[in-house]
Design a protein around this motif. Structure first.
Motif, PDB file in Angstrom:
ATOM      1  N   ALA A  38      41.671  27.658  37.749  1.00  0.00           N
ATOM      2  CA  ALA A  38      40.700  28.386  38.566  1.00  0.00           C
ATOM      3  C   ALA A  38      40.790  29.867  38.242  1.00  0.00           C
ATOM      4  O   ALA A  38      41.782  30.340  37.679  1.00  0.00           O
ATOM      5  N   VAL A  39      39.740  30.584  38.586  1.00  0.00           N
ATOM      6  CA  VAL A  39      39.721  32.023  38.354  1.00  0.00           C
ATOM      7  C   VAL A  39      39.926  32.731  39.689  1.00  0.00           C
ATOM      8  O   VAL A  39      39.313  32.377  40.683  1.00  0.00           O
ATOM      9  N   ILE A  40      40.844  33.696  39.695  1.00  0.00           N
ATOM     10  CA  ILE A  40      41.078  34.475  40.912  1.00  0.00           C
ATOM     11  C   ILE A  40      40.391  35.820  40.763  1.00  0.00           C
ATOM     12  O   ILE A  40      40.551  36.503  39.760  1.00  0.00           O
ATOM     13  N   LYS A  41      39.626  36.176  41.752  1.00  0.00           N
ATOM     14  CA  LYS A  41      38.987  37.488  41.744  1.00  0.00           C
ATOM     15  C   LYS A  41      39.823  38.436  42.590  1.00  0.00           C
ATOM     16  O   LYS A  41      40.247  38.074  43.677  1.00  0.00           O
ATOM     17  N   ALA A  42      40.063  39.631  42.073  1.00  0.00           N
ATOM     18  CA  ALA A  42      40.857  40.606  42.815  1.00  0.00           C
ATOM     19  C   ALA A  42      39.923  41.516  43.618  1.00  0.00           C
ATOM     20  O   ALA A  42      39.274  42.382  43.041  1.00  0.00           O
ATOM     21  N   ASP A  44      38.243  44.458  45.494  1.00  0.00           N
ATOM     22  CA  ASP A  44      38.438  45.871  45.169  1.00  0.00           C
ATOM     23  C   ASP A  44      37.347  46.648  45.891  1.00  0.00           C
ATOM     24  O   ASP A  44      36.168  46.518  45.559  1.00  0.00           O
ATOM     25  N   GLU A  45      37.758  47.474  46.864  1.00  0.00           N
ATOM     26  CA  GLU A  45      36.726  48.160  47.656  1.00  0.00           C
ATOM     27  C   GLU A  45      35.980  49.212  46.838  1.00  0.00           C
ATOM     28  O   GLU A  45      34.878  49.607  47.186  1.00  0.00           O
ATOM     29  N   ARG A  46      36.573  49.614  45.718  1.00  0.00           N
ATOM     30  CA  ARG A  46      35.875  50.566  44.851  1.00  0.00           C
ATOM     31  C   ARG A  46      34.623  49.920  44.263  1.00  0.00           C
ATOM     32  O   ARG A  46      33.584  50.560  44.116  1.00  0.00           O
ATOM     33  N   VAL A  47      34.729  48.640  43.937  1.00  0.00           N
ATOM     34  CA  VAL A  47      33.558  47.914  43.421  1.00  0.00           C
ATOM     35  C   VAL A  47      32.489  47.841  44.515  1.00  0.00           C
ATOM     36  O   VAL A  47      31.307  48.070  44.266  1.00  0.00           O
ATOM     37  N   ASP A  48      32.927  47.549  45.742  1.00  0.00           N
ATOM     38  CA  ASP A  48      31.974  47.441  46.852  1.00  0.00           C
ATOM     39  C   ASP A  48      31.244  48.766  47.068  1.00  0.00           C
ATOM     40  O   ASP A  48      30.031  48.799  47.255  1.00  0.00           O
ATOM     41  N   LYS A  49      32.009  49.875  47.028  1.00  0.00           N
ATOM     42  CA  LYS A  49      31.385  51.190  47.280  1.00  0.00           C
ATOM     43  C   LYS A  49      30.447  51.584  46.145  1.00  0.00           C
ATOM     44  O   LYS A  49      29.368  52.118  46.392  1.00  0.00           O
ATOM     45  N   SER A  59      27.472  42.515  40.726  1.00  0.00           N
ATOM     46  CA  SER A  59      28.745  43.231  40.723  1.00  0.00           C
ATOM     47  C   SER A  59      29.867  42.208  40.630  1.00  0.00           C
ATOM     48  O   SER A  59      29.724  41.067  41.067  1.00  0.00           O
ATOM     49  N   ALA A  60      30.973  42.622  40.042  1.00  0.00           N
ATOM     50  CA  ALA A  60      32.049  41.652  39.807  1.00  0.00           C
ATOM     51  C   ALA A  60      33.418  42.299  39.918  1.00  0.00           C
ATOM     52  O   ALA A  60      33.629  43.424  39.455  1.00  0.00           O
ATOM     53  N   TYR A  61      34.319  41.586  40.548  1.00  0.00           N
ATOM     54  CA  TYR A  61      35.706  42.027  40.639  1.00  0.00           C
ATOM     55  C   TYR A  61      36.460  41.661  39.361  1.00  0.00           C
ATOM     56  O   TYR A  61      36.012  40.794  38.602  1.00  0.00           O
ATOM     57  N   ALA A  62      37.609  42.304  39.191  1.00  0.00           N
ATOM     58  CA  ALA A  62      38.474  41.921  38.079  1.00  0.00           C
ATOM     59  C   ALA A  62      38.967  40.489  38.316  1.00  0.00           C
ATOM     60  O   ALA A  62      39.113  40.053  39.458  1.00  0.00           O
ATOM     61  N   ALA A 281      34.843  45.696  37.850  1.00  0.00           N
ATOM     62  CA  ALA A 281      36.225  46.118  37.613  1.00  0.00           C
ATOM     63  C   ALA A 281      36.811  45.239  36.512  1.00  0.00           C
ATOM     64  O   ALA A 281      36.517  44.045  36.438  1.00  0.00           O
ATOM     65  N   TRP A 282      37.638  45.852  35.665  1.00  0.00           N
ATOM     66  CA  TRP A 282      38.253  45.143  34.535  1.00  0.00           C
ATOM     67  C   TRP A 282      39.757  45.327  34.613  1.00  0.00           C
ATOM     68  O   TRP A 282      40.241  46.417  34.879  1.00  0.00           O
ATOM     69  N   THR A 283      40.472  44.240  34.336  1.00  0.00           N
ATOM     70  CA  THR A 283      41.932  44.303  34.397  1.00  0.00           C
ATOM     71  C   THR A 283      42.523  44.656  33.038  1.00  0.00           C
ATOM     72  O   THR A 283      42.170  44.040  32.033  1.00  0.00           O
ATOM     73  N   ILE A 284      43.402  45.655  33.031  1.00  0.00           N
ATOM     74  CA  ILE A 284      44.143  45.984  31.813  1.00  0.00           C
ATOM     75  C   ILE A 284      45.592  46.289  32.182  1.00  0.00           C
ATOM     76  O   ILE A 284      45.909  46.494  33.350  1.00  0.00           O
ATOM     77  N   ARG A 285      46.460  46.331  31.183  1.00  0.00           N
ATOM     78  CA  ARG A 285      47.821  46.773  31.414  1.00  0.00           C
ATOM     79  C   ARG A 285      47.843  48.282  31.501  1.00  0.00           C
ATOM     80  O   ARG A 285      47.019  48.960  30.893  1.00  0.00           O
ATOM     81  N   LYS A 286      48.815  48.820  32.266  1.00  0.00           N
ATOM     82  CA  LYS A 286      49.001  50.265  32.302  1.00  0.00           C
ATOM     83  C   LYS A 286      49.293  50.761  30.891  1.00  0.00           C
ATOM     84  O   LYS A 286      49.837  50.012  30.084  1.00  0.00           O
ATOM     85  N   HIS A 287      48.948  52.005  30.607  1.00  0.00           N
ATOM     86  CA  HIS A 287      49.172  52.643  29.290  1.00  0.00           C
ATOM     87  C   HIS A 287      48.296  52.046  28.199  1.00  0.00           C
ATOM     88  O   HIS A 287      48.662  52.045  27.038  1.00  0.00           O
ATOM     89  N   THR A 288      47.132  51.507  28.568  1.00  0.00           N
ATOM     90  CA  THR A 288      46.211  50.990  27.556  1.00  0.00           C
ATOM     91  C   THR A 288      45.329  52.133  27.041  1.00  0.00           C
ATOM     92  O   THR A 288      44.833  52.938  27.823  1.00  0.00           O
ATOM     93  N   ARG A 289      45.116  52.180  25.717  1.00  0.00           N
ATOM     94  CA  ARG A 289      44.249  53.214  25.138  1.00  0.00           C
ATOM     95  C   ARG A 289      42.780  52.849  25.350  1.00  0.00           C
ATOM     96  O   ARG A 289      42.428  51.667  25.450  1.00  0.00           O
ATOM     97  N   ALA A 290      41.945  53.895  25.352  1.00  0.00           N
ATOM     98  CA  ALA A 290      40.512  53.699  25.624  1.00  0.00           C
ATOM     99  C   ALA A 290      39.895  52.662  24.700  1.00  0.00           C
ATOM    100  O   ALA A 290      39.113  51.808  25.126  1.00  0.00           O
ATOM    101  N   VAL A 291      40.279  52.719  23.419  1.00  0.00           N
ATOM    102  CA  VAL A 291      39.641  51.816  22.463  1.00  0.00           C
ATOM    103  C   VAL A 291      40.003  50.357  22.741  1.00  0.00           C
ATOM    104  O   VAL A 291      39.182  49.449  22.545  1.00  0.00           O
TER     105      VAL A 291
END
Ligand code: GDP
Ligand code: MG
Length: 352
Positions: A38-42, A44-49, A59-62, A281-291
């Motif tokens: 199954a897919v879990i959606k996180a 995120d009130e930032r997406v709502d706003k 609109s879609a959550y991570a 919203a998109w999930t990434i690891r911390k310290h990920t480069r823009a590219v």
């Protein structure tokens, strides 16, 4: 991102899977070789706003994937893993270990006793043994071929670390070594969240079976959950759930608690994209480069990356609109190597 559930037979893996994903997979089924996904959606009130401002079509959550692999009964009841489960788990970014802490006479524990901390050790040993077997085979082959290269030395170190009873998670290694190890999918190297599955008599108790204390001693994290009750609540209509949770004394929604712990454990964060067609919203690891963040959206955007237009969510909200944020000098142009921050709203410019 994919998290795989592991645990002894009847520890409540499928129950927890249902509780967290709101799925209706059959529980109490043994020897059924079918993985639940199954897919879990996180949330995120930032997406709502942002959605309230942009009024996008969509609109879609991570999201991340949650997989419940059921090992076949015939391969040994006391074993948590079998070959099919191993293949599924190799590609997981993290493991969630469901530990039985509930009492229920009708549900037999494969080792005939309830001892959550001991179960943690049993499972940890199984993960380590699995990795050790892979390493031994690999070393044998390298020795036969006379290839005592960098990887050989690294595997040797892994081997003695495992033989001393420690998971690869705690082996000190360089960034290069992390890359060398990545392809193996070693289980004891994956971040692991311990999830104590308690009975309802333990609701509200801080750490009934000492799992948090144990996890801390292993440099790990544990959370509590009452799987059976949470699963029932998760199957109710969404609008009825808060009242039931309050009556039952259940704390912050299990799914949220789980998601927060998983994000922390994996060192994850989210960046946002906002436009009329979609706010997301998109999930990434911390310290990920823009590219590399661009690549999470689409490989074409990564390939044809020109630059990123970045405004932090807080600055955007304070300014009130993109035009005003630009006026205030809050929208920056960043290159490939920019390290993306949690809450960055990004527009990628690319050319393919
Ligand atoms: N009392 C109680 N029973 C549970 C709990 N979680 C799971 N069970 C029961 O334990 C059995 C095994 O659960 P299941 O989720 O299928 O375990 P799995 O084999 O690890 O997937 C089922 O009969 C569940 O109803 C719990 O928190 N409390
Ligand atoms: Mg199951």
């Amino acid at each position: 991102m994919k998290a795989g559930i592991i645990g002894l037979a009847r520890s409540g893996k499928t129950t927890v899977f249902n509780a967290i994903t709101g799925s209706h997979a059959a529980t109490g089924t043994f020897g059924v070789r079918k993985a639940n996904v199954a897919v879990i959606k996180a949330p995120d009130e930032r997406v709502d706003k942002l959605a309230a401002i942009y009024k996008p079509k969509k609109s879609a959550y991570a999201e991340f994937q949650f997989v419940d692999v059921a090992p076949a009964e015939s391969e040994g009841e006391e074993k948590a893993l079998d070959s099919a489960a191993l293949i599924e788990l190799k590609s997981a970014d993290a493991l969630v270990h469901v530990v039985r802490a509930f009492k229920n006479e009708d549900v037999m524990h494969p080792l005939g006793r309830i001892d959550p901390v001991a179960d943690c050790k049993v499972l940890e040993e199984e993960l380590q043994l699995t990795d050790l077997i892979v390493i031994e085979r690999r070393l044998e082959r390298k020795e036969k071929e006379g290839k005592k290269d960098r990887e050989y030395e690294l595997l040797k170190r892994c081997q003695s670390h495992l033989e001393s009873g420690q998971p690869l998670r705690t082996l000190e290694h360089s960034a290069q070594e992390a890359k060398d190890l990545a392809g193996y999918g070693f289980l004891s190297l994956k971040p692991m969240l311990i999830l104590g599955n308690y009975g309802e008599e333990n609701i509200g108790e801080p750490d009934p079976a000492g799992l948090q204390a144990y996890a801390a001693s292993q440099n790990n994290t544990a959370i509590e959950l009452c799987g059976a009750i949470e699963m029932e609540v998760a199957s109710l209509p969404a609008e009825d759930q808060p009242a039931f949770r309050q009556d039952l004394g259940l704390g912050e929604e299990s799914r949220l608690r789980f998601i927060h712990s998983a994000y922390d454990m994996l060192g994850l964060m989210s960046f946002l994209t906002a436009a009329e067609p979609e706010v997301r919203a998109w999930t990434i690891r911390k310290h990920t480069r823009a590219v590399e963040a661009a690549g999470v959206i689409h490989s074409d955007i990564q390939r044809g990356f020109i630059r990123a237009e970045v405004v932090h969510y807080d600055d955007f909200i304070a300014a009130g609109s993109m035009a005003k944020a630009k006026e205030a000098g809050k929208v920056r142009l960043e290159g490939k190597d920019y390290i993306v921050q949690d809450g960055d709203i990004i527009l990628f410019r690319f050319n393919v």
